[in-house]
Design a protein around this motif. Structure first.
Motif, PDB file in Angstrom:
ATOM      1  N   CYS A 167     -14.488  -2.329 -11.584  1.00 23.20           N
ATOM      2  CA  CYS A 167     -14.045  -1.663 -10.357  1.00 23.20           C
ATOM      3  C   CYS A 167     -13.140  -2.576  -9.542  1.00 23.20           C
ATOM      4  O   CYS A 167     -12.189  -2.110  -8.915  1.00 23.20           O
ATOM      5  N   GLY A 168     -13.428  -3.874  -9.560  1.00 25.88           N
ATOM      6  CA  GLY A 168     -12.573  -4.831  -8.854  1.00 25.88           C
ATOM      7  C   GLY A 168     -11.163  -4.865  -9.410  1.00 25.88           C
ATOM      8  O   GLY A 168     -10.190  -4.890  -8.650  1.00 25.88           O
ATOM      9  N   VAL A 169     -11.030  -4.834 -10.721  1.00 25.26           N
ATOM     10  CA  VAL A 169      -9.698  -4.825 -11.336  1.00 25.26           C
ATOM     11  C   VAL A 169      -8.976  -3.521 -11.002  1.00 25.26           C
ATOM     12  O   VAL A 169      -7.776  -3.525 -10.726  1.00 25.26           O
ATOM     13  N   ALA A 170      -9.695  -2.416 -10.997  1.00 23.30           N
ATOM     14  CA  ALA A 170      -9.068  -1.132 -10.644  1.00 23.30           C
ATOM     15  C   ALA A 170      -8.519  -1.185  -9.219  1.00 23.30           C
ATOM     16  O   ALA A 170      -7.374  -0.785  -8.960  1.00 23.30           O
ATOM     17  N   LEU A 171      -9.321  -1.710  -8.290  1.00 21.93           N
ATOM     18  CA  LEU A 171      -8.845  -1.840  -6.911  1.00 21.93           C
ATOM     19  C   LEU A 171      -7.700  -2.842  -6.825  1.00 21.93           C
ATOM     20  O   LEU A 171      -6.740  -2.628  -6.065  1.00 21.93           O
ATOM     21  N   ALA A 172      -7.766  -3.906  -7.590  1.00 18.90           N
ATOM     22  CA  ALA A 172      -6.689  -4.906  -7.595  1.00 18.90           C
ATOM     23  C   ALA A 172      -5.375  -4.275  -8.039  1.00 18.90           C
ATOM     24  O   ALA A 172      -4.324  -4.515  -7.437  1.00 18.90           O
ATOM     25  N   HIS A 173      -5.423  -3.450  -9.085  1.00 18.81           N
ATOM     26  CA  HIS A 173      -4.201  -2.768  -9.536  1.00 18.81           C
ATOM     27  C   HIS A 173      -3.636  -1.866  -8.439  1.00 18.81           C
ATOM     28  O   HIS A 173      -2.429  -1.789  -8.256  1.00 18.81           O
ATOM     29  N   LEU A 174      -4.506  -1.202  -7.720  1.00 23.85           N
ATOM     30  CA  LEU A 174      -4.067  -0.346  -6.622  1.00 23.85           C
ATOM     31  C   LEU A 174      -3.349  -1.175  -5.558  1.00 23.85           C
ATOM     32  O   LEU A 174      -2.277  -0.779  -5.075  1.00 23.85           O
ATOM     33  N   LEU A 175      -3.904  -2.325  -5.216  1.00 24.56           N
ATOM     34  CA  LEU A 175      -3.272  -3.195  -4.218  1.00 24.56           C
ATOM     35  C   LEU A 175      -1.949  -3.748  -4.726  1.00 24.56           C
ATOM     36  O   LEU A 175      -0.961  -3.782  -3.983  1.00 24.56           O
ATOM     37  N   VAL A 176      -1.908  -4.160  -5.983  1.00 24.29           N
ATOM     38  CA  VAL A 176      -0.678  -4.716  -6.570  1.00 24.29           C
ATOM     39  C   VAL A 176       0.439  -3.669  -6.578  1.00 24.29           C
ATOM     40  O   VAL A 176       1.602  -3.999  -6.351  1.00 24.29           O
ATOM     41  N   GLU A 177       0.077  -2.429  -6.805  1.00 26.36           N
ATOM     42  CA  GLU A 177       1.065  -1.339  -6.844  1.00 26.36           C
ATOM     43  C   GLU A 177       1.509  -0.910  -5.448  1.00 26.36           C
ATOM     44  O   GLU A 177       2.282   0.026  -5.301  1.00 26.36           O
ATOM     45  N   GLY A 178       1.021  -1.596  -4.418  1.00 31.33           N
ATOM     46  CA  GLY A 178       1.408  -1.250  -3.048  1.00 31.33           C
ATOM     47  C   GLY A 178       0.760   0.023  -2.550  1.00 31.33           C
ATOM     48  O   GLY A 178       1.294   0.710  -1.679  1.00 31.33           O
ATOM     49  N   GLU A 179      -0.396   0.343  -3.079  1.00 35.57           N
ATOM     50  CA  GLU A 179      -1.072   1.599  -2.756  1.00 35.57           C
ATOM     51  C   GLU A 179      -2.339   1.391  -1.924  1.00 35.57           C
ATOM     52  O   GLU A 179      -3.241   2.214  -1.941  1.00 35.57           O
ATOM     53  N   ALA A 180      -2.405   0.285  -1.188  1.00 32.74           N
ATOM     54  CA  ALA A 180      -3.607  -0.009  -0.390  1.00 32.74           C
ATOM     55  C   ALA A 180      -3.927   1.101   0.602  1.00 32.74           C
ATOM     56  O   ALA A 180      -5.104   1.350   0.906  1.00 32.74           O
ATOM     57  N   GLU A 181      -2.911   1.794   1.105  1.00 32.36           N
ATOM     58  CA  GLU A 181      -3.169   2.853   2.082  1.00 32.36           C
ATOM     59  C   GLU A 181      -3.904   4.038   1.467  1.00 32.36           C
ATOM     60  O   GLU A 181      -4.379   4.914   2.184  1.00 32.36           O
ATOM     61  N   ARG A 182      -4.028   4.068   0.150  1.00 28.63           N
ATOM     62  CA  ARG A 182      -4.793   5.133  -0.498  1.00 28.63           C
ATOM     63  C   ARG A 182      -6.298   4.911  -0.378  1.00 28.63           C
ATOM     64  O   ARG A 182      -7.077   5.823  -0.623  1.00 28.63           O
ATOM     65  N   LEU A 183      -6.719   3.716  -0.003  1.00 23.76           N
ATOM     66  CA  LEU A 183      -8.134   3.435   0.216  1.00 23.76           C
ATOM     67  C   LEU A 183      -8.466   3.890   1.627  1.00 23.76           C
ATOM     68  O   LEU A 183      -8.000   3.317   2.600  1.00 23.76           O
ATOM     69  N   ARG A 184      -9.256   4.930   1.741  1.00 24.24           N
ATOM     70  CA  ARG A 184      -9.468   5.572   3.031  1.00 24.24           C
ATOM     71  C   ARG A 184     -10.936   5.748   3.361  1.00 24.24           C
ATOM     72  O   ARG A 184     -11.793   5.735   2.498  1.00 24.24           O
TER      73      ARG A 184
END
Length: 182
Positions: free
Chosen positions: A122-139
């Protein structure tokens, strides 16, 4: 947001894990080993043997770290929190096929305990989201009586409720009633 099966599954797992916490406005939904086993079964977490009270304690600790990632004030804080969490794991990437799922990646060591397994995948999945510039999708849900988390997978990043059938519907009905009274 085009992610493979493993990423989508890991993101859904981390959301469901975080939402078992009383920090999200509900009751403790990992109160005992039976509830932890049910979580493992429902999320199809593979490669897990028998669970112990220590597993329950460690999964709760990982869950709270993930919650801090979702509720971080800014991306650098989320990155620091996530780096600390995945830094505790023995990340061992490998390709696998199991349980009828297509070829995908696992990031946890073969002998990892449940908490390490969840922290890695799950950490790697969240890391990929952050790397892709998609942090705002975490709500976090915007309904006033709900603090559940979710990943906004909508195309235009417009989702505001954890679930449109519960919180979304409740808020739309309340707005409709308020308009009718006005």
């Amino acid at each position: 947001m085009a992610f493979g099966h493993d990423m989508v599954h890991s993101l859904a797992t981390v959301v469901e894990l975080v939402n078992t916490s009383p920090s999200t406005g509900g009751d403790e939904r990992l109160a005992d080993l039976a509830e932890l086993r049910a979580f493992v079964r429902s999320r199809q977490v593979s490669g897990i043997g028998s669970l112990t009270p220590r597993d329950l304690m460690e999964v709760r600790r990982v869950r709270e770290a993930f919650h801090r990632v979702f509720t971080a004030a800014d991306q650098p804080t989320a990155v620091r929190t996530l780096n600390a969490l995945i830094g505790e794991t023995r990340i061992t990437p490998r390709l696998t096929e199991h349980d009828g799922h297509p070829l995908h990646m696992h990031y946890f060591a073969a002998d990892a305990a449940l908490a390490e397994h969840l922290a890695a995948d799950c950490g790697v999945a969240l890391a990929h989201l952050l790397v892709e510039g998609e942090a705002e999708r975490l709500r976090t849900c915007t309904a006033p009586d709900c603090d559940r988390v979710f990943v906004d997978e909508s195309r235009n990043r417009s989702r505001v409720y954890c679930d449109s059938r519960t919180c979304g519907n409740r808020m739309h009905v309340a707005a409709y009633r308020a308009r009718r009274r006005a």
